[in-house]
Design a protein around this motif. Structure first.
Motif, PDB file in Angstrom:
ATOM      1  N   THR A  23      38.629 -37.957 -40.287  1.00  0.00           N
ATOM      2  CA  THR A  23      37.901 -36.916 -39.565  1.00  0.00           C
ATOM      3  C   THR A  23      38.829 -35.766 -39.203  1.00  0.00           C
ATOM      4  N   ALA A  24      40.031 -36.079 -38.760  1.00  0.00           N
ATOM      5  CA  ALA A  24      41.000 -35.040 -38.395  1.00  0.00           C
ATOM      6  C   ALA A  24      41.426 -34.238 -39.619  1.00  0.00           C
ATOM      7  N   LYS A  25      41.609 -34.910 -40.755  1.00  0.00           N
ATOM      8  CA  LYS A  25      41.995 -34.210 -41.979  1.00  0.00           C
ATOM      9  C   LYS A  25      40.905 -33.256 -42.446  1.00  0.00           C
ATOM     10  N   ALA A  26      39.669 -33.657 -42.313  1.00  0.00           N
ATOM     11  CA  ALA A  26      38.558 -32.847 -42.801  1.00  0.00           C
ATOM     12  C   ALA A  26      38.261 -31.656 -41.904  1.00  0.00           C
ATOM     13  N   GLY A  27      38.683 -31.732 -40.654  1.00  0.00           N
ATOM     14  CA  GLY A  27      38.310 -30.707 -39.684  1.00  0.00           C
ATOM     15  C   GLY A  27      39.047 -29.396 -39.797  1.00  0.00           C
ATOM     16  N   LYS A  28      40.338 -29.424 -40.080  1.00  0.00           N
ATOM     17  CA  LYS A  28      41.110 -28.193 -40.029  1.00  0.00           C
ATOM     18  C   LYS A  28      42.304 -28.293 -40.970  1.00  0.00           C
ATOM     19  N   THR A  29      42.597 -27.215 -41.665  1.00  0.00           N
ATOM     20  CA  THR A  29      43.778 -27.208 -42.516  1.00  0.00           C
ATOM     21  C   THR A  29      44.978 -26.758 -41.687  1.00  0.00           C
ATOM     22  N   ALA A  30      46.119 -27.309 -41.977  1.00  0.00           N
ATOM     23  CA  ALA A  30      47.329 -26.996 -41.230  1.00  0.00           C
ATOM     24  C   ALA A  30      48.047 -25.803 -41.852  1.00  0.00           C
ATOM     25  N   ASP A  31      48.580 -24.943 -41.002  1.00  0.00           N
ATOM     26  CA  ASP A  31      49.377 -23.805 -41.447  1.00  0.00           C
ATOM     27  C   ASP A  31      50.754 -23.951 -40.812  1.00  0.00           C
ATOM     28  N   LEU A  32      51.692 -24.525 -41.544  1.00  0.00           N
ATOM     29  CA  LEU A  32      53.011 -24.821 -41.009  1.00  0.00           C
ATOM     30  C   LEU A  32      53.758 -23.545 -40.625  1.00  0.00           C
ATOM     31  N   THR A  33      53.620 -22.495 -41.400  1.00  0.00           N
ATOM     32  CA  THR A  33      54.302 -21.245 -41.098  1.00  0.00           C
ATOM     33  C   THR A  33      53.829 -20.682 -39.757  1.00  0.00           C
ATOM     34  N   ALA A  34      52.536 -20.689 -39.531  1.00  0.00           N
ATOM     35  CA  ALA A  34      52.008 -20.197 -38.261  1.00  0.00           C
ATOM     36  C   ALA A  34      52.478 -21.070 -37.102  1.00  0.00           C
ATOM     37  N   LEU A  36      55.350 -22.794 -36.940  1.00  0.00           N
ATOM     38  CA  LEU A  36      56.776 -22.559 -36.695  1.00  0.00           C
ATOM     39  C   LEU A  36      57.055 -21.185 -36.099  1.00  0.00           C
ATOM     40  N   ARG A  37      56.265 -20.184 -36.445  1.00  0.00           N
ATOM     41  CA  ARG A  37      56.484 -18.829 -35.950  1.00  0.00           C
ATOM     42  C   ARG A  37      55.615 -18.474 -34.756  1.00  0.00           C
ATOM     43  N   GLY A  38      54.856 -19.405 -34.275  1.00  0.00           N
ATOM     44  CA  GLY A  38      53.951 -19.162 -33.164  1.00  0.00           C
ATOM     45  C   GLY A  38      54.675 -18.983 -31.847  1.00  0.00           C
ATOM     46  N   THR A  39      53.920 -18.667 -30.830  1.00  0.00           N
ATOM     47  CA  THR A  39      54.479 -18.413 -29.499  1.00  0.00           C
ATOM     48  C   THR A  39      54.318 -19.607 -28.575  1.00  0.00           C
ATOM     49  N   ASP A  40      53.774 -20.677 -29.058  1.00  0.00           N
ATOM     50  CA  ASP A  40      53.553 -21.855 -28.234  1.00  0.00           C
ATOM     51  C   ASP A  40      54.794 -22.750 -28.302  1.00  0.00           C
ATOM     52  N   ALA A  41      55.844 -22.378 -27.568  1.00  0.00           N
ATOM     53  CA  ALA A  41      57.093 -23.123 -27.577  1.00  0.00           C
ATOM     54  C   ALA A  41      57.672 -23.150 -26.174  1.00  0.00           C
TER      55      ALA A  41
END
Length: 46
Positions: A23-34, A36-41
């Protein structure tokens, strides 16, 4: 002592865990670049 056995049809823990992963796999695709470069740190100090 006397015990009572009953047959209850319920999914196993393994089946539920696998279903949750699918269910988790089908729900949303992962964007690793976003990610790693995001502001949530947060800073880590040693």
């Amino acid at each position: 002592m006397t015990g009572v056995f009953r047959a209850a049809r319920r999914p196993t823990y393994d089946d539920l865990a696998r279903q949750q992963v699918e269910t988790a796999k089908a729900g949303k695709t992962a964007d690793l670049t976003a990610l790693l470069r995001g502001t949530d740190a947060w800073p880590i100090s040693l």
